[in-house]
Design a protein around this motif. Structure first.
Motif, short mmCIF file in Angstrom:
data_model
loop_
_atom_site.label_atom_id
_atom_site.label_comp_id
_atom_site.label_asym_id
_atom_site.label_seq_id
_atom_site.Cartn_x
_atom_site.Cartn_y
_atom_site.Cartn_z
N ALA A 1 0.84 -1.20 0.00
CA ALA A 1 0.00 0.00 0.00
C ALA A 1 0.87 1.24 0.00
N ILE A 2 0.24 2.37 -0.20
CA ILE A 2 0.96 3.65 -0.11
C ILE A 2 0.63 4.27 1.23
N SER A 3 1.61 4.82 1.87
CA SER A 3 1.36 5.50 3.13
C SER A 3 2.07 6.84 3.11
N PRO A 4 1.53 7.83 3.85
CA PRO A 4 2.10 9.18 3.80
C PRO A 4 3.51 9.24 4.39
N VAL A 5 4.33 10.11 3.87
CA VAL A 5 5.62 10.40 4.46
C VAL A 5 5.89 11.88 4.27
N LYS A 6 6.36 12.57 5.26
CA LYS A 6 6.63 14.00 5.18
C LYS A 6 8.12 14.21 5.00
N PHE A 7 8.49 15.01 4.03
CA PHE A 7 9.89 15.30 3.79
C PHE A 7 10.40 16.38 4.73
N LEU A 8 9.53 17.28 5.15
CA LEU A 8 9.92 18.30 6.11
C LEU A 8 9.26 18.01 7.44
N SER A 9 10.06 17.84 8.45
CA SER A 9 9.50 17.56 9.77
C SER A 9 9.79 18.75 10.68
N THR A 10 8.97 18.91 11.68
CA THR A 10 9.13 20.00 12.63
C THR A 10 9.25 19.41 14.04
N LEU B 1 14.00 20.22 10.88
CA LEU B 1 13.84 20.57 9.49
C LEU B 1 14.92 19.92 8.65
N ASN B 2 14.54 19.26 7.56
CA ASN B 2 15.50 18.66 6.65
C ASN B 2 15.32 19.26 5.26
N LEU B 3 16.16 20.22 4.95
CA LEU B 3 16.11 20.83 3.62
C LEU B 3 17.40 20.55 2.88
N SER B 4 17.93 19.33 3.01
CA SER B 4 19.18 19.00 2.35
C SER B 4 19.04 18.97 0.86
N LEU B 5 17.78 18.89 0.38
CA LEU B 5 17.45 18.99 -1.03
C LEU B 5 18.14 17.91 -1.85
N ASN C 1 5.10 22.87 2.56
CA ASN C 1 5.95 22.78 3.75
C ASN C 1 7.04 23.84 3.74
N LEU C 2 7.65 24.05 2.57
CA LEU C 2 8.70 25.05 2.48
C LEU C 2 8.13 26.45 2.67
N LYS C 3 6.98 26.73 2.07
CA LYS C 3 6.36 28.04 2.23
C LYS C 3 6.06 28.33 3.70
N HIS C 4 5.61 27.29 4.41
CA HIS C 4 5.33 27.46 5.84
C HIS C 4 6.61 27.75 6.60
N GLU C 5 7.70 27.05 6.26
CA GLU C 5 8.96 27.27 6.96
C GLU C 5 9.52 28.65 6.66
N LEU C 6 9.39 29.11 5.41
CA LEU C 6 9.91 30.42 5.05
C LEU C 6 9.20 31.55 5.79
N SER C 7 7.93 31.32 6.13
CA SER C 7 7.16 32.36 6.82
C SER C 7 7.72 32.66 8.20
N LYS C 8 8.59 31.78 8.72
CA LYS C 8 9.16 31.97 10.05
C LYS C 8 10.43 32.82 10.02
#
Length: 537
Positions: free
Chosen positions: A77-86, A89-93, A362-369
């Motif tokens: 099955a497919i299950s959710p995974v988040k690339f940015l965690s709080t 933060l992992n923005l290694s890109l 997720n990135l837009k949310h992080e940038l707002s900080k």
């Protein structure tokens, strides 16, 4: 209500639950296999994926856009995974390496955890791609396949080319059982007359299958080519063989689309353009397999050197624009007025031509900080682009602004002294509401749009500016806009070219009245009237 209205009301009440029941039992009533969102109403916003067992699954547009899905280790099955965690933060890109020797005032992103091994990264690759197969399969075991067909709707093979890393293994044309459609002919220019003396596919089928046996098929659009094999075959006992070829094959189009997180399909020619592969005349099976092989080799190298999810905080990535950005130079980050669209662009490009990628939620949310952020590229050891990210605090941004102003002090003085008079004594300018969170590139802030800080005005108000008598002590941040009562109504944060002209005229002895034409604080139009040697009441 009369009797007819009562009947209509009762029917309406009864029909609602019936419609809801039908909605959920109808064949198309499916849910996203990632987030559970109901898909039946918005079929155009869903995407079909395929796991390693060949099972088709469906996800909504949002999950596909953010890449929030991966294969669960316990099932298919497919299950959710988040690339940015709080808060981690992992923005290694593109890589786990981040900015080295960065100033202490600039906060870099965290490094990729050492525990996240190569095999673990490979396991978390989304399932609709064949990225793990591409990485694991020796290129000597691959056969690159391309077909030309009678049509798109019911494709029957009329030309087939099979190539390995050393050259062409098989190439032939076939006489189909149906006519070549007009649309297909316009694409590949193969007519029925060209195929009159060719063998039929079933006469060559055994030879073709013996070549494909034990090899990994690589096709640009695997699903379409395998569909053409099935339709061309007249032997129902071989259906399972073609299904097996498809389930074990590699689809480059889907792999690239997922790696670049693109919604729309991308043609072979466009993919070659993005990866800077030499192009040949398309829709010839021989040429297409050669371009496919060269594309596969470069794409495989990219996957091998960067097995982790690429640019996890971005989607709709353009590899060509990314790869051709100047290294170690800031990349412009554009934000729409409503902050909904945020994207990286190559310098000196306009419109969508130079777009590198769109920022995800997720990135837009992080940038707002943060007050700002800086994106730059370096190369890894294989010369592939490596993205670096600097988050900038408000205090650091202010320091950079001060430094920029000091460096440009003399140039600003020249502009003020040489400001040109205004025709008809009026200028149409704008005020914009100030938000530090919308500032994404340190020193470039002064080149941004005109902004009024600490605004206090409404539509129809008039603000006043007095002449500037001391040029040596001039600091535009100390000059305030006043109302008729003499109260301070705000000051400019950025002195852009248009407002530099206004302040230059103030230095030359002019006074100014600023009439507010509307009160949209995000983009307020104003008329600036300039007077000299007059008393303003």
């Amino acid at each position: 209500m009369n009797s007819n209205e009562i009947i209509i009301f009762i029917i309406g009440i009864i029909s609602i639950p019936i419609c809801l029941i039908l909605l959920y039992i109808m064949p198309n009533a499916k849910i996203c296999n990632s987030c559970g969102t109901h898909l039946s109403v918005h079929r155009h916003d869903s995407y079909f994926l395929k796991n390693t067992s060949g099972e088709k699954l469906e996800v909504c547009k949002k999950c596909f856009k953010t890449g929030c899905f991966h294969r669960d280790s316990n099932d298919n099955a497919i299950s959710p995974v988040k690339f940015l965690s709080t808060p981690e933060l992992n923005l290694s890109l593109l890589s786990s390496d981040f900015i080295k020797n960065a100033p202490t005032s600039i906060v870099p992103s965290q490094k990729l955890s050492p525990s996240l091994t190569f095999s673990k990264l490979k396991e978390e690759v989304a399932i609709n791609t064949h990225q793990s197969l591409i990485i694991d399969t020796p290129i000597t075991d691959c056969l690159f396949v391309d077909t030309e067909t009678t049509s798109l709707e019911r494709p029957e093979i009329i030309e087939l080319c099979i190539r390995d890393i050393n050259g062409i293994v098989y190439h032939n044309r076939f006489k189909p059982h149906q006519k070549v459609s007009d649309n297909a002919y316009k694409v590949h220019k193969i007519s029925d007359a060209d195929l009159e003396n060719a063998h039929q596919y079933e006469q060559e089928e055994a030879s073709i299958l013996s070549i494909l046996n034990g090899k990994r098929i690589v096709a640009y659009n695997l699903e379409f080519d395998c569909k053409a094999f099935l339709i061309s075959s007249r032997n129902p006992t071989l259906v399972h063989k073609y299904r097996e070829l498809e389930s074990n094959g590699i689809c480059i189009m889907n792999s690239i689309r997922f790696k670049l997180k693109r919604f729309k399909s991308i043609s072979l020619i466009d993919a070659c353009t993005e990866f800077e592969i030499p192009q040949l005349p398309a829709h010839s099976a021989v040429n297409d397999t050669l371009m496919l092989m060269n594309l596969y080799v470069k794409f495989r190298e990219l996957l091998t050197t960067n097995p982790n999810e690429w640019l996890p905080s971005f989607y709709d990535i353009n590899f060509y624009n990314l790869n051709n950005c100047e290294r170690n130079q800031p990349i412009p980050f554009w934000v729409s007025k409503d902050n909904e669209r945020q994207a990286l662009y190559r310098p000196h490009t306009s419109g969508g031509v130079g777009k590198i990628a769109e920022a995800g939620d997720n990135l837009k949310h992080e940038l707002s900080k943060w007050a700002g952020v800086e994106f730059m590229l370096q190369n890894n050891e294989k010369e592939f682009p490596l993205m670096q990210v600097n988050f900038i605090s408000e205090s650091q941004l202010k320091i950079e602004l001060e430094q920029w102003r000091e460096m440009n002090k003399e140039a600003l003085r020249e502009q003020l002294l040489n400001a040109k008079p205004v025709k008809n004594g009026k200028l149409r300018l704008t005020f914009k509401e100030h938000h530090y969170s919308s500032r994404y590139s340190g020193a470039n802030c002064l080149k941004a749009d005109d902004e009024l800080y600490q605004c206090k005005y409404s539509m129809g108000d008039t603000l006043y500016l007095e002449p500037i008598t001391d040029l040596d002590g001039f600091d535009f941040r100390t000059i305030v806009f006043k109302n008729k009562s003499g109260e301070n109504c705000g000051q400019l944060l950025n002195l852009t070219q248009a407002w530099t002209r206004v302040f230059g005229l103030l230095v030359q002895g002019y006074r100014a009245e600023v009439l507010i034409l509307d009160n949209d604080k995000r983009n307020t139009k104003v008329d600036v009237y300039l007077f000299k040697d007059e008393v303003i009441h």
